[in-house]
Design an enzyme around this catalytic site. Structure first.
Site, short mmCIF file in Angstrom:
data_model
loop_
_atom_site.label_atom_id
_atom_site.label_comp_id
_atom_site.label_asym_id
_atom_site.label_seq_id
_atom_site.Cartn_x
_atom_site.Cartn_y
_atom_site.Cartn_z
N PHE A 13 13.49 57.45 48.90
CA PHE A 13 13.29 56.93 50.13
C PHE A 13 12.16 57.88 50.98
CE2 PHE A 13 17.66 57.15 48.66
CZ PHE A 13 18.03 55.83 48.88
N ASP A 14 11.48 57.02 51.74
CA ASP A 14 10.72 57.58 52.84
C ASP A 14 11.69 58.22 54.04
OD1 ASP A 14 8.34 58.26 54.71
OD2 ASP A 14 9.32 56.50 55.94
N LYS A 15 11.56 59.28 54.73
CA LYS A 15 12.32 59.71 55.61
C LYS A 15 12.51 59.20 57.03
CE LYS A 15 11.66 63.40 57.92
NZ LYS A 15 11.93 63.16 59.23
N VAL A 52 12.11 52.95 49.01
CA VAL A 52 12.71 52.45 50.26
C VAL A 52 11.69 53.05 51.44
CG1 VAL A 52 14.50 51.87 51.81
CG2 VAL A 52 15.06 52.08 49.37
#
Length: 624
Positions: free
Chosen positions: A312-314, A509
């Protein structure tokens, strides 16, 4: 050759004509009860429909590939020979329609590079020998040149600030929504935007060597390396079709019974196999679309169903993407006045955290702010209603000699540990407010991540351009497997490549331009719907309206669809094997019974596939 190209270009129109003729046949049979209309419509539909399929089969054979198109072509000609025009028309329509739906979604990724290039900076203000500045094309800038960047402009190169100060939005590079303060000696990136201020910078990297240039290069390389996997049915047909053909020829040589040979070809061509996979695929994609999930083709469905690692990107993915006041401490009894003074000062501020502070405080009476002094990199000192008010960071407060008692020191340490950006307010040399501001985790994300684990995802990893402390905090709160901060786009894509080399099947994501290389490189790229067009087009799956809770549904749906496809394949192949064995080793099997079983198997796989339209993640989790 010209005619072949023309027919292939008109495949979409052929699908429409086919569907219309099938409808005419239904009207002719059930309403008009006119066999001439029925047969004529089915024959024309079959002939028109088989043309592009036969051409594709022929082209595949020229390069020694026995494709699924050959199976369909044989089925249609076989059905014609036994005058079963209904099956030939239905098979051609469903095959062409399924191929159309898949190709339509897959083609959407092709414009990603154009979108990236369009976002790249085009011009720069170059300092000449006499000290003046001239606007030039960014291609003319060389390393070591001195450039001027004004408010609202894109930074044209990667460089170092020589003079000036301002706030730069680096969301296109790091993905972080909070603009950063840039002063002398700070590093800046091409493609970032100067929201406020003026900077004079030295060009350190230009053109393709800039970070933004590398993003474009990474997307190109990742998409080139992402060739479509050969579908199972095509691979299966390489062996299956020659066997059936050889069997039919052998039977004809031995028995000289042409009808029996044709029957073998007809029974041996799995109509349910041709129809079953597209029906599962279309039903799965239809369920996703109804629930706000865009699945770009059956290959994506299969890949996502096997994913064991999700990265995941944050910012904008696990978090909301906009900073909010997360916590606050109040000291003393005049908090109402302190909040009012703070709000009035922030109304005049261009600091990127001012909006978050004003949203938190709400509407307050307006007070006259005088003697305003902006402290670079520190904050603001002003006078309100005769009171000296200081708003800024810890360094400014200490430099002004304001006493910080042990409780305040403890609170500051706690807020910083929580990953907050701190804003302190002092009135008449006495600290009154401490605000901690940070990006907020999306509601329900923790529960959604638990669902992903329940469905077999082993590794949940966050990669972010934010500092490691903030990323660690998010990972701890959400129970993630790993957390890595201070990562540029090339770092993220390199990490994903490393995971893939370890044998992990990776989904990524994200929602930003900086995420596009990782979205393209991952086995499955998943974009949040409110992200950039580039991220959405580079991705394989889009979660519309940026609803993170759609991710578990998407994974569950992909697994169910892949499982459904396999079920239909088993049903189709099993029926063919039974039919052929019965034809050879029994006395009761004939063409009529075989065709009846064929039709029933087609109905079974269609009904099985349509179950996906009612798929529910809740039902799936209950089963598990």
């Amino acid at each position: 050759m010209v005619m072949q190209k023309y027919i292939l270009r008109k495949k979409n129109q052929i699908v429409l004509v086919n569907g219309f003729l099938l409808l005419v046949a239904l009207v002719g049979h059930f309403i008009l009860q006119n066999s001439y209309i029925v047969i004529s419509s089915l024959v024309i539909a079959s002939v028109i429909g088989v043309l592009p399929i036969a051409i594709q089969a022929y082209q595949a054979l020229k390069v020694h590939v026995v494709s699924i198109d050959l199976l369909v072509t044989i089925a249609v000609f076989g059905a014609f020979l036994i005058h079963n025009y209904e099956e030939s028309a239905i098979v051609t329509f469903l095959f062409l329609f399924g191929a159309y739906l898949e190709q339509r979604t897959l083609n959407q990724t092709r414009s990603a590079i154009k979108e990236l290039i369009a976002m790249a900076p085009e011009n720069a203000l170059l300092q000449l020998n006499d000290g003046s500045f001239k606007e030039v094309d960014v291609e003319e800038v060389e390393e070591g040149d001195i450039l001027l960047v004004k408010t609202g402009a894109k930074v044209p190169v990667d460089g170092t600030v020589l003079s000036g100060d301002g706030y730069i939005n680096e969301a296109s590079i790091t993905g972080e929504s909070v603009p950063l303060t840039k002063v002398k000696g700070s590093e800046v990136f091409a493609g970032s935007i100067l929201e406020n201020g003026t900077l004079k910078i030295r060009a350190d990297k230009v053109g393709e060597d800039t970070t933004f240039g590398k993003i474009i290069e990474l997307v190109e390389e990742a998409q080139d390396s992402k060739s479509e996997a050969e579908r199972f049915i095509d691979g299966f047909s390489k062996y299956y079709t020659p066997i059936v053909l050889a069997l039919a020829i052998l039977v004809w040589v031995i028995t000289r019974n042409l009808e029996l040979s044709i029957t073998i070809l007809v029974l041996g061509c799995p109509g349910a196999l041709v129809i079953g996979v597209p029906v599962s695929n279309v039903s799965g994609i239809g369920n996703g679309a109804k629930n706000g999930i865009l699945l770009k083709g059956s290959e994506v469905v299969n890949s996502f169903s096997d994913v064991d690692t999700i990265v995941f990107d944050k910012t904008g993915t696990l978090t909301m993407g906009s900073p909010k006041v997360a916590e606050q401490s109040i000291y003393g009894t005049e908090s109402k006045d302190a909040f009012r003074y703070l709000a009035n000062i922030e109304k005049e501020s261009d600091h990127p955290l001012a909006k978050a502070i004003l949203e938190s405080i709400g509407e307050v009476p307006t007070s006259l702010v005088t003697n305003t002094e902006v402290i670079k990199g520190g904050g603001i000192i002003a006078t309100i209603e005769g009171h000296r008010v200081i708003v800024g960071n810890v360094t400014l407060i200490k430099n002004e000699g304001i006493l910080l008692n042990p409780q305040i020191v403890t609170d500051i340490a706690t807020f910083e540990k929580n990953g907050d950006s701190l804003v302190l307010t002092a009135i008449d040399d006495e600290l009154k407010l401490l605000l901690g501001i940070r990006d907020q985790i999306r509601t329900g994300v923790k529960e959604d991540l638990k669902k992903l684990k329940a469905m077999g995802v082993k590794n949940l990893i966050v990669l972010s351009g934010d500092n490691q402390g903030t990323v660690n905090l998010v990972a701890t709160q959400l129970g993630l497997t790993e957390a890595h901060g201070n990562m540029l786009p090339e770092d993220k894509s390199a990490y994903i490549d490393q995971l893939q080399k370890q044998g992990q099947i990776v989904a990524f994501v994200g929602d930003g331009v900086n995420d596009s290389p990782s979205l393209a490189l991952a086995d499955v790229g998943i974009a949040m719907g409110n992200g950039t067009d580039v991220a959405i087009e580079t991705s394989d799956i889009v979660l519309m309206n940026s609803n993170f809770s759609l991710l578990p549904h998407a994974l569950g749906l992909s697994k169910a669809t892949a499982r459904n496809m396999k079920e239909n394949i088993v049903i189709a192949i099993g029926v063919v094997i039974i039919l052929l064995l019965s034809l050879i080793f029994s006395q009761w099997m004939n063409m009529t019974i075989g065709m009846l079983v064929h039709e029933l198997s087609i109905l079974v796989v269609i009904l099985n596939g349509m179950r996906l339209l009612k798929y529910s993640l809740k039902d799936d989790l209950i089963k598990n």
